[in-house]
Design an enzyme around this catalytic site. Sequence first.
Site: not given
Length: 782
Positions: A59-60, A247-248, A278, A626
Amino acid sequence: MTAPFDSSAPVPRPGGIAARALGKAAPPDYLARLNPEQRLAVETTEGPVLVLAGAGTGKTRVLTTRIAHLLATQKAFPSQILAVTFTNKAAREMRHRIGELIGPSVEGMNWLGTFHAIGVKILRRHAELVGLRSDFTILDTDDQIRLMKQVIQAEGIDEKRWPARQLANLIDSWKNRGLSPKDVPPGDGGSFADGRGIKLYQAYQDRLKMLNACDFGDLLLENLRLFREHPDVLKDYHQRFHYMLVDEYQDTNVAQYLWLRLLAQGRKNICCVGDDDQSIYGWRGAEVDNILRFEKDFPGAVVIKLERNYRSTSHILGAASHLITHNEGRLGKTLFTDAVDPDAARVRVASSWDSEEEARAVGEEIEALQRQGHKLNDMAILVRASFQMRSFEDRFVTLGLNYRVIGGPRFYERQEIRDALAYFRVVVQPSDDLAFERIVNVPKRGIGDTTVRLLYDHARARQIPIIQAADELVHTEEIKPKTRGALRELLASFELWRSKLAAMKHGELAEMILEESGYTEMWQQDRSADAPGRLENLKELIRSMEEFESLPGFLEHIALVTDTDRAENQDAVSIMTLHSAKGLEFETVFLPGWEEGLFPHQRALDESGRAGLEEERRLAYVGITRAKQRAMIWFSSNRRIHGLWQSNVPSRFLDELPEKHVEVIEQTSSYGGYNVGGVGNYGASRFDRADSFSNTYSTPGWQRAQANKGSAQAHARSAPRQIEGELVAKSSGTNSKYALGERVFHQKFGYGAIIEIEGNKLTVDFEKTGAKKVVDSFVSKG
DNA sequence: AAGGGGCACATTTTT
DNA sequence: TGTGCCCCTT
């Protein structure tokens, strides 16, 4: 009038990737490093784009590369890109990674930051249009509550029945939804103070304006007002922001969504990146719906899914993916990986008798991994609620295992830091009443409540800041001579400090303020155990402020930042909540406490029903994803909650894990508390019924849970002898949990060693005061 | 103004 | 069970 924009007109750099990108033959190497979906997400620059990026799908990388691409292809200058994140940490990381791609011109990205940071920046330029001055102060939660207390008192409302904290939550929730006092539906406020909620909201806002202050919610809300009431201003920003990135996105609340939508009306080039699976912050206003509705909100939107995972083994992905399919409200993605590892471990599920045994078992796993050469830094324990951390900490202390707790009380929220900052705020901004009130009698100067009330009333009557009111009253007979003297002295000190503002280095000035005010001395005199730590924190504060240009610059930074990242170099296991684990990854992840009531948490079920359950399930999904190599889940039959023992039923989430990716560790043959359902159970785990969850008592789920409870206890009775033995030894041995010679800590007497034990009475040789007899409940392990 | 006793409360957390 | 907060006392 619109304040001038910053004039940092960027100059294209001749060297960098911009120049390289001009060659048409081969794609620039930054694109070549992407997979096809990622690349599509980067190259679809025009119009609304939603990138649904599953956990660990890069994503980043997409966000940063997209920005690099916009710059490289000269579609925009750095200052024309708006890039918004939720946390400072995310903003920092993004800036860093863009820097790696494009070099120093990342400095020109003036509009990369958190919603709040960008909101402040915009608001300062146009403050006067919304009834503020551009030097308005930003209140944190603490100030907010204190101010609300005043408002509640002023309205003559019983503070006990209607606590300020509750009002704060109510007002926050309105602000999260983008509602000003006049927008709140009349029925909505009825719940608080017999329908006076909205009135209090209005009164609070009025007070804020009087103080020339904003709380966090206002930073966005006032932006909305600004844009709506001043279309010319909005238009300026439409001109300015050629491309927007978020973002997010699944974490945005309504206010943030409205803010983005207003800004995106301009050029419509908005790219939101997020993962509906998420979304775990619904309880603080995030609307999963924002991401689910994206295509409707932004017509013509392109949706790109990133499902290729680079983080975890296929077992971990399989388990997480299957679990999350039990949610209904989702866009639907399935993570997969190309990595083939026949030796990869399945997700392991194990049970334990109670939280101590759970901690012991996790400790053993950790030590075993450590012996195999794994680093503690690569392991994390992710808990649902922070009280769970304790048993792990206790155990790890015993084992001498290094650990660190992530989260917890934040540096800038500590009392001593907030006090010190209040001093600085008054120096920089004399009209900061809340800051003045905070420290006027800290340390004690004999300026008590009565005096402060007097000052406050005078200030209100005259419509002036409190410090000015103090200045006036100090020349009258209204205050007792003794108090008057103390107040006069304080005012003179502030005058003096303020006069040094320009001349002195601010670090030195800050130190001087803390010295001369007696604040440092106050803690030096303090005999309590945490006083030295507080002094240390104050030193740290001074150190950290020296990195800033000036005192005002530092304060502006502080207002929007809550963490300090202290790089810990030591090898240590991380312990944190599932919430704070979002965005992180570890080789090995331990997930204890998968029990009904704890996870999913009962309150989530009670308060939000199905939506609550789904959010809990997303939390489980976040937890599992994670892990890169190993995920181990625990469930404890018994747990002490609020002091009393409770026996537990395994979490329904365990039922929702697919058999083929899970290995159940049968610790005893009799244990059959749950079965891992998998395919047969798919979509219909035992609790997963559409009818109300708050009424579990009558559901088949509850009855089944009761049955399970029995078997869980049966298991306990036949638990491995070794463990049973330990438990017996513990409860039947000496009455004390302490041993002779053990170092303990006493609130009053400090540290000492135990020299005698009689039942629950200990004789302790204290380092400072010598031998004393104390009851063991008054000491803790040192 | 400090310290003690009574009392309610007890997910998750960023800005 | 433990904590933090408020009020009351001195």
